[in-house]
Design an enzyme around this catalytic site. Structure first.
Site, PDB file in Angstrom:
ATOM      1  N   ALA A   1       0.477  -1.677   0.271  1.00 54.25           N
ATOM      2  CA  ALA A   1      -0.146   0.268   0.112  1.00 54.25           C
ATOM      3  C   ALA A   1       1.123   1.680   0.575  1.00 54.25           C
ATOM      4  CB  ALA A   1      -0.807  -0.242   1.309  1.00 54.25           C
TER       5      ALA A   1
ATOM      6  N   LYS B   1       1.961  -4.766   3.047  1.00 53.30           N
ATOM      7  CA  LYS B   1       2.895  -4.139   3.581  1.00 53.30           C
ATOM      8  C   LYS B   1       2.505  -2.618   3.495  1.00 53.30           C
ATOM      9  CE  LYS B   1       6.890  -2.318   1.934  1.00 53.30           C
ATOM     10  NZ  LYS B   1       6.730  -1.101   1.940  1.00 53.30           N
ATOM     11  N   PRO B   2       2.501  -1.737   4.570  1.00 56.41           N
ATOM     12  CA  PRO B   2       2.335  -0.521   4.476  1.00 56.41           C
ATOM     13  C   PRO B   2       3.812   0.328   3.528  1.00 56.41           C
ATOM     14  CG  PRO B   2       2.562  -0.640   6.914  1.00 56.41           C
ATOM     15  CD  PRO B   2       2.532  -2.272   5.719  1.00 56.41           C
TER      16      PRO B   2
ATOM     17  N   GLU C   1      -1.629  -0.127  -9.931  1.00 53.02           N
ATOM     18  CA  GLU C   1      -2.583   0.920  -9.327  1.00 53.02           C
ATOM     19  C   GLU C   1      -0.854   2.155  -9.789  1.00 53.02           C
ATOM     20  OE1 GLU C   1      -3.392   4.833  -9.395  1.00 53.02           O
ATOM     21  OE2 GLU C   1      -4.124   3.731  -8.362  1.00 53.02           O
TER      22      GLU C   1
ATOM     23  N   CYS D   1      -3.464  10.174  -7.398  1.00 58.43           N
ATOM     24  CA  CYS D   1      -3.140   9.989  -8.707  1.00 58.43           C
ATOM     25  C   CYS D   1      -4.652   9.902  -9.924  1.00 58.43           C
ATOM     26  CB  CYS D   1      -2.723   8.240  -8.192  1.00 58.43           C
ATOM     27  SG  CYS D   1      -2.134   7.910  -7.449  1.00 58.43           S
TER      28      CYS D   1
ATOM     29  N   GLU E   1       4.800  13.253 -13.068  1.00 60.20           N
ATOM     30  CA  GLU E   1       3.620  13.604 -11.334  1.00 60.20           C
ATOM     31  C   GLU E   1       4.398  14.572 -10.766  1.00 60.20           C
ATOM     32  OE1 GLU E   1       0.349  10.433  -9.225  1.00 60.20           O
ATOM     33  OE2 GLU E   1       1.866   9.741 -10.164  1.00 60.20           O
TER      34      GLU E   1
END
Length: 484
Positions: free
Chosen positions: A152, A178-179, A256, A290, A386
């Site tokens: 994440a 897993k963060p 993503e 995003c 981005e």
């Protein structure tokens, strides 16, 4: 005097554990720039333990009937509501997000999304059984994939965690999550809550596991032989590395990887309303989204008026501490992100104009002013890449064809929006825009029933919706003879 740091721990097979070798990393509050906790810097032994727990739990969890999986998720949703203030506090300390907005804009959608997937657990679909060859009947089974390794991001640690574990558990998979190394606190708290519900219902302890750590930890998870699927929300570079690594043993991959959403504003739109909505959608969560409305394309006939109004709106937006009810967004997540956003502004070409903002706010923490930049060209770095910060760029276009070319002329393809009163034009643009989502006269709303996911370098696979649920299942054809 040194303040003792809070100690976060991994959650493996129903137990909170330190890293096997005792290594830790400091977790920094982005509001202050100071460490408030330590988290395990998990190594190979920790990943092995978590994968072993998830693998051992999978056969029993796979065979739990959908109604019982639904019951688990509904109870998790209820528990999240009951402990909402704890989750809000942990997430705010993780990220610096405003407490009030986290309470209203994150907890309700998270709970709703868990409940959606609870229902989806009982809606596994396949094509109807039938005789497609004489004397033989065929039917379809939809089955869980197995152990899912999930990573994440730091921009929405709680919500993105929900997007990952909820469909996976609903479909009958087990999870190792897993963060980000900068935002583990709320994920560890979620593990406590989920673990308690699993125990109360008598399900295997290893169904849900959390491993804290850095990129090397994530790499070990992806390379590990146990997971049948890897899901990551992160950068394009990270996604490419995951896809390459997972290809070595043909793991299923769900990616993503970010966006560069075009916001196409035509001359017939309600400028005041568009400015209000776009500024909110661009600066919410400090632009660390995003799908953020940060690349605005405006028809030349209203360009100057729009830029002036957007700059005025941005200048009135406030960033600050989580307990300030007047702020729209808090700090950037970490020092590296502050440097990245500042770098984009520092490297602007001579033809660009900073209409407002463009600087750090204060000398403590990672706050950055709401920024609007105009005068840009399609091939400028800040248009193509981005930023992931509170920066909105504005370009001018002459006609519909140019607007479409500008909008599609980036490597990302996650989300977009069109602002016009002309229905036919909106329909043409919704077809022409090469993005996984096209909003019309709005930007950024998401609902559990509709898919979220992009094309091109924004990745593949869907979050949310029945499509997101299907991604966590595999399809098996069963054929039986009618001769007995």
């Amino acid at each position: 005097m040194t303040t003792e740091l809070r100690r976060l721990r991994n959650y493996i097979d129903g137990e909170f554990q330190d890293a096997a070798d005792g290594r830790t990393t400091e977790v920094v509050n982005p509001v202050t720039g100071e460490a408030y906790a330590t988290a395990p810097l998990s190594g190979a032994a920790d990943v092995d333990a978590a994968m072993a727990a998830a693998e051992a739990a999978f056969p029993a969890w796979r065979d739990v009937v959908p109604a019982e999986r639904q019951k688990l998720l509904l109870k998790i949703a209820d528990a999240f509501e009951e402990r909402a203030e704890e989750l809000i506090a942990a997430e705010s300390e993780n990220t610096g997000k405003p407490l009030g907005l986290t309470r209203t804009e994150e907890i309700p959608p998270m709970v709703d999304q868990i409940r959606f997937f609870a229902g989806a657990a009982r809606m596994l679909e396949g094509r109807s059984a039938g005789e497609y060859m004489e004397g033989l009947t065929s039917f379809i089974r939809r089955e869980p994939i197995g152990v899912c390794a999930q990573v994440a991001p730091w921009n929405y640690p709680m919500m993105m965690g929900v997007w990952k574990f909820a469909p996976a558990l609903a479909a009958g998979n087990t999870v190792v999550l897993k963060p980000s190394d900068t935002t583990p606190a709320s994920t560890v708290l979620m593990a406590e809550i989920i673990g308690g519900v699993l125990a109360d219902l008598g399900h295997p302890k290893g169904v849900f596991n959390v491993v804290c750590g850095d990129r090397d930890t994530g790499r070990r998870m992806v390379e590990h032989p146990v997971p049948a699927m890897v899901s990551i929300t992160g950068s394009v570079r990270a996604g490419m590395q995951v896809a390459e690594s997972a290809s070595k043993d043909i793991k299923r991959v769900h990616l993503e990887l970010g966006g560069k959403a075009p916001v196409v504003v035509f001359e017939d739109t309600d400028t005041a309303k568009a400015v209000e909505d776009i500024s909110t959608a661009g600066f919410f969560n400090a632009g660390q989204d995003c799908t953020a409305a940060t690349r605005v394309l405006v028809h030349e006939s209203i360009h100057d008026e729009f830029v002036a109004a957007l700059a005025k709106a941005a200048a009135e937006i406030k960033t600050g501490a989580p307990d300030d009810e007047d702020v729209l967004y808090g700090p950037l997540n970490n020092a590296n992100q502050l440097a990245q956003v500042s770098g984009f502004i520092d490297r602007l070409p001579a033809h660009a104009k900073v209409e407002t903002g463009g600087q750090r706010v204060g000398d403590k923490g990672y706050f950055y002013a709401p920024t609007v930049v105009s005068g840009l060209k399609q091939d400028d770095e800040i248009i193509q890449n981005e930023v992931f910060g509170p920066v909105i760029t504005v370009q001018s276009f002459t006609d519909e064809e140019q607007a479409i070319n500008y909008a599609n002329g980036v490597e990302y393809a996650l989300a977009s929006s069109v602002w016009t009163k002309d229905h036919a034009r909106a329909m043409r643009l919704s077809k022409a825009l090469e993005f996984g989502c096209v909003w019309i006269n709005t930007h950024i709303p998401l609902v559990a029933e509709m898919p979220h996911g992009g094309f091109k370098k924004s990745g593949y696979g869907k979050d949310l919706s029945a499509y997101g649920f299907d991604d966590y299942t595999r399809v098996k054809h069963v054929m039986t003879s009618l001769d007995g």
